[in-house]
Design a protein around this motif. Structure first.
Motif, PDB file in Angstrom:
ATOM      1  N   VAL A   7      55.067  48.668  42.403  1.00 55.19           N
ATOM      2  CA  VAL A   7      53.682  48.152  42.523  1.00 55.19           C
ATOM      3  C   VAL A   7      53.044  48.155  41.146  1.00 55.19           C
ATOM      4  O   VAL A   7      53.072  49.177  40.460  1.00 55.19           O
ATOM      5  CB  VAL A   7      52.850  48.978  43.513  1.00 55.19           C
ATOM      6  N   VAL A   8      52.530  46.985  40.728  1.00 55.65           N
ATOM      7  CA  VAL A   8      51.837  46.856  39.434  1.00 55.65           C
ATOM      8  C   VAL A   8      50.378  46.508  39.694  1.00 55.65           C
ATOM      9  O   VAL A   8      50.084  45.538  40.417  1.00 55.65           O
ATOM     10  CB  VAL A   8      52.484  45.770  38.537  1.00 55.65           C
ATOM     11  N   ASN A   9      49.488  47.202  39.101  1.00 61.91           N
ATOM     12  CA  ASN A   9      48.045  46.916  39.256  1.00 61.91           C
ATOM     13  C   ASN A   9      47.548  46.140  38.020  1.00 61.91           C
ATOM     14  O   ASN A   9      47.757  46.553  36.888  1.00 61.91           O
ATOM     15  CB  ASN A   9      47.266  48.225  39.398  1.00 61.91           C
ATOM     16  N   TYR A  10      46.888  44.983  38.185  1.00 62.64           N
ATOM     17  CA  TYR A  10      46.348  44.135  37.093  1.00 62.64           C
ATOM     18  C   TYR A  10      44.826  44.255  37.056  1.00 62.64           C
ATOM     19  O   TYR A  10      44.186  44.156  38.114  1.00 62.64           O
ATOM     20  CB  TYR A  10      46.717  42.661  37.302  1.00 62.64           C
ATOM     21  N   SER A  11      44.264  44.375  35.812  1.00 65.04           N
ATOM     22  CA  SER A  11      42.792  44.360  35.651  1.00 65.04           C
ATOM     23  C   SER A  11      42.353  42.949  35.244  1.00 65.04           C
ATOM     24  O   SER A  11      42.987  42.326  34.372  1.00 65.04           O
ATOM     25  CB  SER A  11      42.371  45.358  34.559  1.00 65.04           C
ATOM     26  N   PRO A  12      41.275  42.346  35.778  1.00 67.32           N
ATOM     27  CA  PRO A  12      40.829  40.973  35.413  1.00 67.32           C
ATOM     28  C   PRO A  12      40.239  40.914  33.997  1.00 67.32           C
ATOM     29  O   PRO A  12      39.654  41.878  33.532  1.00 67.32           O
ATOM     30  CB  PRO A  12      39.773  40.647  36.447  1.00 67.32           C
ATOM     31  N   SER A  13      40.440  39.761  33.306  1.00 67.23           N
ATOM     32  CA  SER A  13      39.858  39.574  31.962  1.00 67.23           C
ATOM     33  C   SER A  13      38.374  39.246  32.051  1.00 67.23           C
ATOM     34  O   SER A  13      37.849  39.011  33.151  1.00 67.23           O
ATOM     35  CB  SER A  13      40.575  38.429  31.222  1.00 67.23           C
ATOM     36  N   ALA A  14      37.750  39.183  30.873  1.00 70.27           N
ATOM     37  CA  ALA A  14      36.352  38.714  30.838  1.00 70.27           C
ATOM     38  C   ALA A  14      36.294  37.236  31.227  1.00 70.27           C
ATOM     39  O   ALA A  14      37.296  36.492  31.117  1.00 70.27           O
ATOM     40  CB  ALA A  14      35.766  38.900  29.441  1.00 70.27           C
ATOM     41  N   ASN A  15      35.136  36.801  31.677  1.00 63.91           N
ATOM     42  CA  ASN A  15      34.981  35.402  32.091  1.00 63.91           C
ATOM     43  C   ASN A  15      35.115  34.459  30.902  1.00 63.91           C
ATOM     44  O   ASN A  15      34.603  34.719  29.797  1.00 63.91           O
ATOM     45  CB  ASN A  15      33.614  35.182  32.735  1.00 63.91           C
ATOM     46  N   VAL A  16      35.792  33.401  31.110  1.00 64.11           N
ATOM     47  CA  VAL A  16      35.904  32.331  30.112  1.00 64.11           C
ATOM     48  C   VAL A  16      35.087  31.144  30.614  1.00 64.11           C
ATOM     49  O   VAL A  16      35.402  30.582  31.665  1.00 64.11           O
ATOM     50  CB  VAL A  16      37.358  31.923  29.858  1.00 64.11           C
ATOM     51  N   VAL A  17      34.009  30.818  29.845  1.00 63.62           N
ATOM     52  CA  VAL A  17      33.107  29.722  30.260  1.00 63.62           C
ATOM     53  C   VAL A  17      33.509  28.465  29.508  1.00 63.62           C
ATOM     54  O   VAL A  17      33.517  28.435  28.270  1.00 63.62           O
ATOM     55  CB  VAL A  17      31.639  30.075  29.991  1.00 63.62           C
ATOM     56  N   VAL A  18      33.851  27.447  30.191  1.00 64.25           N
ATOM     57  CA  VAL A  18      34.178  26.152  29.580  1.00 64.25           C
ATOM     58  C   VAL A  18      32.954  25.254  29.707  1.00 64.25           C
ATOM     59  O   VAL A  18      32.532  24.935  30.823  1.00 64.25           O
ATOM     60  CB  VAL A  18      35.399  25.510  30.244  1.00 64.25           C
ATOM     61  N   LEU A  19      32.375  24.950  28.521  1.00 60.02           N
ATOM     62  CA  LEU A  19      31.134  24.157  28.516  1.00 60.02           C
ATOM     63  C   LEU A  19      31.421  22.702  28.844  1.00 60.02           C
ATOM     64  O   LEU A  19      32.542  22.202  28.639  1.00 60.02           O
ATOM     65  CB  LEU A  19      30.469  24.243  27.136  1.00 60.02           C
TER      66      LEU A  19
END
Length: 374
Positions: A7-19
Motif C-alpha cells: 500500500v502506497v499513500n500519495y499526498s496531492p500537489s498544490a493547485n495549478v491554475v491555468v489562466l
C-alpha cells in the motif's frame, strides 16, 4: 493461498491554475496622420509596432507615426510578454494644396502695409493661415482670402492648416517693400505778386495750395503770386499717395519811383534828366526805362537819370533785389531842344555911330564875332 499487498499513500500537489488566453492589446490614439506630419498611437511601450506599408506610413516602437503619402494603412502592435497583437487602420490625410498668391500690393503712404491676395485655399471646412515671421494667424473659410496688414520691409512665408490640422507646404519669398519715401520738391521759394515761378516735380502727381487767395498752383507746378503772404503748397504723388509740402512766400511789389526834378534839354546840354526818389533803402535795384528798355543799376533812395533824348515821354519801373517789378512811374516828358534865338535889328552902322540889334536881353553873353570895315 495468500497474497502480498503493498500500500502506497500519495499526498496531492498544490493547485495549478491555468489562466485563459490573454486578451489582445487595446490600441488607442490617433486614427489620422497628415502627410508629412506625425501622430501618436498607444501603447507607447511593451511591444513592437509595425506597418503594413512603410511607403504610406512609418511607425516607431514608441507609437509615433510618420505620414508619408495619402492612403490608408494598417499598423500592428505585438505585445512582448505574450505575443498577443492588435491592428489599427491609420488614414494618411493629404496635405492641403499649396495656396496661390494672386496679387501683392506694396505699401504706400496712404496704406503703409503690404496686401497679399491668396487663392486656392481649402474649399471644405475652416482653415488657418499662418504668416512668418511674426506668427500672424488668420482664421476663415472659402477658397480666397486677402491679408491687409503685412509690415513693410520684410520677406514672409505663408502656409495653410486645414480642418484636419494638416499643414500645406509654405509659400516662401513673399517680399513686402519698404514704405516709399516722400517726394523731393524743388524750385523758387519766393514769388512776386502777379509773377510766376516753376516748382518740380512737374508731372506724376497733384499740386494744391492751402490758400488760393495768396497763391495758386497749376497741375504742372507753376505758382502764381496773388497777395503778399506765406502759403503752403502740397504735392501728392499719384502712384503711392506720398506727399510733401513746400513753403512759398509771396512778396509785395515795390513802390513805383517818384518823379522829382525834371531838367529839360538846352542848346548847351541837349538831353534831359530826371531825379527819381522813393527808391528802396535796402538792397540793390534796377530802374528800367521805357521806351528803349534801358536799365540803370544801383542802390540808395534817389537816382538821377541823365542823357534822356529830347522830344520823348518816358516811364520808369523799379525792379528790387527780389526781381519784383513795380508799376510804372508818372510820365516824364522831355521837351525838344530849344530853337536858336532869332536876331533882328540893323545889320549895319556908320563908323562912330551906335545901332541896336535884338533881342536886347535874356542872353548870358554877347560875342563880337566879326567886323567888316569899308
Amino acid at each position: 493461498d495468500w497474497y502480498y499487498r503493498h500500500v502506497v499513500n500519495y499526498s496531492p500537489s498544490a493547485n495549478v491554475v491555468v489562466l485563459p488566453i490573454p486578451n489582445n492589446p487595446v490600441i488607442g490614439g490617433d486614427s489620422l496622420v497628415c502627410e508629412g506630419g506625425t501622430a501618436q498611437v498607444t501603447p507607447a511601450s511593451g511591444g513592437v509596432w509595425s506597418t503594413q506599408n512603410s511607403n504610406i506610413a512609418q511607425i516607431q516602437n514608441n507609437g509615433i507615426i510618420n505620414g508619408i503619402s495619402p492612403d490608408t494603412v494598417m499598423v500592428t502592435f505585438i505585445r512582448n510578454i505574450d505575443g498577443c497583437q492588435s491592428e489599427k487602420n491609420i488614414i494618411v490625410q493629404p496635405r492641403p494644396n499649396l495656396p496661390v498668391i494672386n496679387n501683392i500690393v506694396q505699401p504706400t503712404c496712404i496704406h503703409p502695409f503690404g496686401i497679399v491676395e491668396i487663392n486656392g485655399l481649402p474649399v471644405s471646412g475652416d482653415w488657418i493661415i499662418t504668416v512668418q515671421p511674426g506668427n500672424m494667424v488668420f482664421n476663415g473659410n472659402g477658397s480666397n482670402f486677402t491679408i491687409h496688414s503685412l509690415p513693410p520691409n520684410n520677406t514672409f512665408s505663408i502656409f495653410v492648416t486645414d480642418h484636419f490640422g494638416c499643414f500645406s507646404l509654405p509659400i516662401n519669398q513673399i517680399l513686402i517693400s519698404d514704405i516709399p519715401s516722400d517726394p523731393v520738391l524743388s524750385g523758387d521759394t519766393l514769388v512776386c505778386i502777379g509773377s510766376a515761378v516753376q516748382l518740380s516735380p512737374m508731372s506724376g502727381g497733384q499740386w494744391v495750395s492751402n490758400n488760393t487767395s495768396v497763391a495758386t498752383v497749376s497741375s504742372t507746378g507753376m505758382v502764381t503770386g496773388i497777395a503778399a503772404s506765406g502759403v503752403v503748397l502740397t504735392y501728392t504723388r499719384d502712384n503711392d499717395g506720398c506727399s510733401s509740402d513746400f513753403l512759398i512766400t509771396v512778396l509785395p511789389l515795390p513802390l513805383s519811383p517818384s518823379v522829382s526834378t525834371i531838367t529839360q534839354p538846352t542848346c548847351i546840354v541837349p538831353t534831359g534828366s530826371v531825379l527819381l526818389t522813393n527808391l528802396p533803402s535796402n538792397g540793390d535795384w534796377n530802374i528800367i526805362r521805357l521806351p528803349g528798355n534801358v536799365i540803370y543799376s544801383g542802390n540808395g533812395t534817389e537816382f538821377l537819370v541823365t542823357d534822356l533824348p529830347p522830344n520823348a515821354t518816358y516811364t520808369f519801373f523799379l525792379q528790387n533785389q527780389y526781381n519784383c517789378l513795380s508799376a510804372a512811374s508818372a510820365n516824364v516828358v522831355i521837351n525838344v531842344i530849344p530853337s536858336d534865338p532869332v536876331i533882328s535889328g540893323s545889320f549895319s552902322a556908320c563908323e562912330g555911330t551906335v545901332t541896336n540889334v535884338f533881342p536886347s536881353s535874356g542872353a548870358v553873353s554877347y560875342t563880337h564875332l566879326d567886323v567888316y570895315k569899308r
